[in-house]
Design a protein around this motif. Sequence first.
Motif, PDB file in Angstrom:
ATOM      1  N   ALA A  64      -5.222  -3.753 -16.103  1.00 50.10           N
ATOM      2  CA  ALA A  64      -4.700  -4.628 -15.051  1.00 50.10           C
ATOM      3  C   ALA A  64      -5.115  -6.076 -15.263  1.00 50.10           C
ATOM      4  O   ALA A  64      -4.407  -6.993 -14.847  1.00 50.10           O
ATOM      5  CB  ALA A  64      -5.172  -4.141 -13.685  1.00 50.10           C
ATOM      6  N   GLY A  77      -5.645  -3.236  -5.856  1.00 50.85           N
ATOM      7  CA  GLY A  77      -5.190  -4.555  -6.269  1.00 50.85           C
ATOM      8  C   GLY A  77      -6.251  -5.249  -7.096  1.00 50.85           C
ATOM      9  O   GLY A  77      -7.171  -4.624  -7.614  1.00 50.85           O
ATOM     10  N   LEU A  78      -6.102  -6.557  -7.240  1.00 49.13           N
ATOM     11  CA  LEU A  78      -7.072  -7.329  -7.996  1.00 49.13           C
ATOM     12  C   LEU A  78      -7.629  -8.438  -7.123  1.00 49.13           C
ATOM     13  O   LEU A  78      -6.935  -8.973  -6.264  1.00 49.13           O
ATOM     14  CB  LEU A  78      -6.421  -7.967  -9.234  1.00 49.13           C
ATOM     15  CG  LEU A  78      -6.098  -7.045 -10.401  1.00 49.13           C
ATOM     16  CD1 LEU A  78      -5.540  -7.845 -11.546  1.00 49.13           C
ATOM     17  CD2 LEU A  78      -7.331  -6.291 -10.854  1.00 49.13           C
ATOM     18  N   VAL A  79      -8.880  -8.781  -7.343  1.00 47.56           N
ATOM     19  CA  VAL A  79      -9.489  -9.909  -6.647  1.00 47.56           C
ATOM     20  C   VAL A  79      -8.983 -11.190  -7.310  1.00 47.56           C
ATOM     21  O   VAL A  79      -8.837 -11.253  -8.534  1.00 47.56           O
ATOM     22  CB  VAL A  79     -11.019  -9.827  -6.716  1.00 47.56           C
ATOM     23  CG1 VAL A  79     -11.658 -11.001  -6.023  1.00 47.56           C
ATOM     24  CG2 VAL A  79     -11.492  -8.531  -6.101  1.00 47.56           C
ATOM     25  N   ALA A  98      -8.239  -9.846  -1.794  1.00 51.42           N
ATOM     26  CA  ALA A  98      -7.638  -9.079  -2.869  1.00 51.42           C
ATOM     27  C   ALA A  98      -6.122  -9.156  -2.771  1.00 51.42           C
ATOM     28  O   ALA A  98      -5.553  -9.040  -1.700  1.00 51.42           O
ATOM     29  CB  ALA A  98      -8.098  -7.633  -2.794  1.00 51.42           C
ATOM     30  N   ASP A  99      -5.474  -9.371  -3.880  1.00 51.20           N
ATOM     31  CA  ASP A  99      -4.029  -9.469  -3.921  1.00 51.20           C
ATOM     32  C   ASP A  99      -3.478  -8.090  -4.214  1.00 51.20           C
ATOM     33  O   ASP A  99      -3.481  -7.637  -5.351  1.00 51.20           O
ATOM     34  CB  ASP A  99      -3.619 -10.460  -5.003  1.00 51.20           C
ATOM     35  CG  ASP A  99      -2.118 -10.612  -5.038  1.00 51.20           C
ATOM     36  OD1 ASP A  99      -1.634 -11.237  -5.978  1.00 51.20           O
ATOM     37  OD2 ASP A  99      -1.441 -10.103  -4.134  1.00 51.20           O
ATOM     38  N   SER A 100      -3.012  -7.409  -3.186  1.00 52.42           N
ATOM     39  CA  SER A 100      -2.600  -6.029  -3.361  1.00 52.42           C
ATOM     40  C   SER A 100      -1.222  -5.901  -4.001  1.00 52.42           C
ATOM     41  O   SER A 100      -0.770  -4.787  -4.247  1.00 52.42           O
ATOM     42  CB  SER A 100      -2.607  -5.303  -2.015  1.00 52.42           C
ATOM     43  OG  SER A 100      -3.919  -5.267  -1.533  1.00 52.42           O
ATOM     44  N   VAL A 104      -0.602  -6.796  -6.933  1.00 56.42           N
ATOM     45  CA  VAL A 104      -0.858  -6.440  -8.326  1.00 56.42           C
ATOM     46  C   VAL A 104      -1.521  -5.077  -8.332  1.00 56.42           C
ATOM     47  O   VAL A 104      -2.643  -4.928  -7.875  1.00 56.42           O
ATOM     48  CB  VAL A 104      -1.777  -7.479  -8.999  1.00 56.42           C
ATOM     49  CG1 VAL A 104      -1.937  -7.174 -10.469  1.00 56.42           C
ATOM     50  CG2 VAL A 104      -1.207  -8.866  -8.806  1.00 56.42           C
ATOM     51  N   ALA A 105      -0.799  -4.080  -8.838  1.00 57.83           N
ATOM     52  CA  ALA A 105      -1.357  -2.740  -8.846  1.00 57.83           C
ATOM     53  C   ALA A 105      -2.428  -2.628  -9.915  1.00 57.83           C
ATOM     54  O   ALA A 105      -2.318  -3.217 -10.982  1.00 57.83           O
ATOM     55  CB  ALA A 105      -0.261  -1.724  -9.107  1.00 57.83           C
ATOM     56  N   VAL A 106      -3.496  -1.912  -9.585  1.00 55.67           N
ATOM     57  CA  VAL A 106      -4.559  -1.725 -10.572  1.00 55.67           C
ATOM     58  C   VAL A 106      -4.042  -0.848 -11.697  1.00 55.67           C
ATOM     59  O   VAL A 106      -4.343  -1.043 -12.853  1.00 55.67           O
ATOM     60  CB  VAL A 106      -5.786  -1.101  -9.892  1.00 55.67           C
ATOM     61  CG1 VAL A 106      -6.796  -0.679 -10.950  1.00 55.67           C
ATOM     62  CG2 VAL A 106      -6.417  -2.117  -8.977  1.00 55.67           C
ATOM     63  N   ARG A 107      -3.256   0.131 -11.371  1.00 50.65           N
ATOM     64  CA  ARG A 107      -2.730   0.997 -12.410  1.00 50.65           C
ATOM     65  C   ARG A 107      -1.221   0.872 -12.462  1.00 50.65           C
ATOM     66  O   ARG A 107      -0.605   0.919 -11.422  1.00 50.65           O
ATOM     67  CB  ARG A 107      -3.101   2.440 -12.115  1.00 50.65           C
ATOM     68  CG  ARG A 107      -2.904   3.363 -13.295  1.00 50.65           C
ATOM     69  CD  ARG A 107      -3.080   4.779 -12.830  1.00 50.65           C
ATOM     70  NE  ARG A 107      -4.482   5.056 -12.508  1.00 50.65           N
ATOM     71  CZ  ARG A 107      -5.325   5.647 -13.329  1.00 50.65           C
ATOM     72  NH1 ARG A 107      -4.916   5.991 -14.518  1.00 50.65           N
ATOM     73  NH2 ARG A 107      -6.557   5.889 -12.962  1.00 50.65           N
TER      74      ARG A 107
END
Lengths: 391, 328
Positions: A272, A341-343, B321-323, B325-328
């Motif tokens: 990611a 999500g990402l920080v 946190a910007d949700s 953007v998916a982590v996976r």
Amino acid sequence: MPLQTGSLLGLEHVYWGILIVIYPYLSGLVAGSFIVGALSKVFGAKQFEPLAKLAAIVTLALLLIAALAPLADARQPSRFLELYTRPHVPYAPMGLFPLIWTVYVLLALAETYFIFRQDNIYLADRAAGWRAVWHRWLTFGWRDVSPRAQRREHAILVVLAAFGILLAFAFHGYIGFIFGSLKARHLWSNPLMMPLFIVSAIVSGIALMILAYVTVVGGLVSRQAVDTGLVARLMNLLMWTIFVDLFLDLVDFLNAGVQAYTTGPTYAGFHAIFMGGPLTFMYWGLQLGFLTAAMILTFFPMVRRSRLGASITSLLVLVSVYAMRYDTVIGGQLQPKVSQGLVQYSPPWLGRDSVQTVVGVFAIAILLIALQLLLLPWDQTWIEYWTRHSR
Amino acid sequence: MPSEESQTPARADEFSRKDAVIKGVVAGIGMSLPLLLPRKARAANVPPSSPHLNPAANTSWEGWDNPRLDVNDGWNEWQTILNPNHLPIYHDQFQRIDQAHPKEHWVMVIDLRKCVGCQSCVVACKSENNVPLGVYRTWVDVYQTGETVPDPNGDIVVNGSRYRQEVRLMNVPKLCNHCDNPPCVNICPVMATYKREDGIVLVDPDLCIGCGTCVNACPYDARFLNPVSHTADKCTFCVERVDEGLLPACVTTCVGRARVFGNANDPNSEVALLLAQYPHVVRHPDFGTDPQVFYIGMSGDIATVDDPEIQHMVFTYTSNADSTVAVR
């Protein structure tokens, strides 16, 4: 009282900002430049002798600055004495900081004393005015230049350099372990962290010494004084260390970026952040691309022997190692621990933990280097000038 | 000319050096007397009807800046507040706690079947502990597990096809797990954080240098850097209430009695009975931290990995946190 939350909204944050990025960067430059300066002493590589004094100056300046970065990042910097009065050794990696750093500063000061002692005696005898007083004071009363004293001084310098190389590995290895020991961060909790940091420290230190040699000697003495043969030998050394660094980067990628070879959260975070995420260019372009480009540049004898070519190669390496620190420190914290999500993170321009602070820290480093260049006998032509023109 | 005036000072202004020394010593003792005398806890002399406490009259009132706080009433003597009985504290080698056979081992059991997601524990914690704006010692995340499936009788119509949501909402209260192997305590460089022998993990705000290592080291993100005290901060299990025999504020306020607090070393306590009779999980057992906050009725997926393909976080406090953007 106005509310000072800063960026502290929400739960997930980049707690260690850009100052902790330059902390391993600066300490890596310290470790690398010290090792370059110690080459002529410990390994008997006499061709690196002209670098020893410049390396001592750069090492001392950056070493003093390296402690400023984490100090400026700590929220309660005035309590730094707690690190000396109640260090949590051996359990906390950062508890080792005061011990290693203080010993290293003392060692760098001792090395500076012994490496400049003979020239200080020379200036104390021949210069006039405040310069004579200053250089006489710098000898601390030991003004023996007999062959026996010189042999003794050389032996002391060899011991200091050998112990200093061990300290350089300890100093930078423990910083790598500060990250490697935090199992909560999947991209940090990695046994490769320590060797990766040490090797990239040596790479960046060699590059810094090439750049410092070309700019300081070429700019402040004369262009003809720059020994291109010495630059070529440093570039050769740089080539091999970059090769090891790239190999470790490859191992790191295999252990974090391939789904079949690593744990789910590690792969998810790496994918990611570095493969299509916010730090993709920083990783593939700056960290790996610039380092590969620099290694290819070192292949060409024309570039190795050219002052400009070597400087450009060194700049590429310095940017690449900075990107590596950024990818490690910031990239590891972009993966959330308890949410999805990402920080998001972008370093602020002004204020605490900002680009402004980083510029200030580097400005102090340049000031310290400039002061040492003016006050220490680092070059023969400058020494001759000072003897003739001091009053 | 000012220089002439300074050369001829008025005789009346002169006083002897001895007088000045005596006056200075008396004034110094007088001013430091409140510090030298033994201090006792006492309420500040502010009437409850004071305009200070009226937010309309006092616009600077922001919760923690409570004007009723008296500097001398002992509220900032953290050594006394955090460990009044001087229990042994541990900074490392936590296996020695078990070997000491402590009388009490405080744990929390959270029964997710009873949690309605009212967030009143979050409010109670904020109120009890003066937690500044933007940071939380406990919070309740809301997850949605399951998926949307095709169903001819479904109530969701997308492009002419009908779907039905086979989903389940889960409210997961989160707080410091007061782990038996706390990595945050081990890596503190100045031993400012510690684990008490009764299991409570605490931070001494007088010693913390605010380096943030413990905040990064916590796998549960239960720690934060307090924007007012500029030190690491976290859930204390309301240690000052527990030491007085009360329950933590979040447990007292829980409407469904989802949060249960007690002594796990007492076999007749409610937490011991719950743990003996119901299957329970802890969050992220994979880190080997041995958490001491137990969940009844929690999906193992939520306990181990926050994967949007398995469960979707529909509400969280992680506003940075910007949700998208998916982590996976």
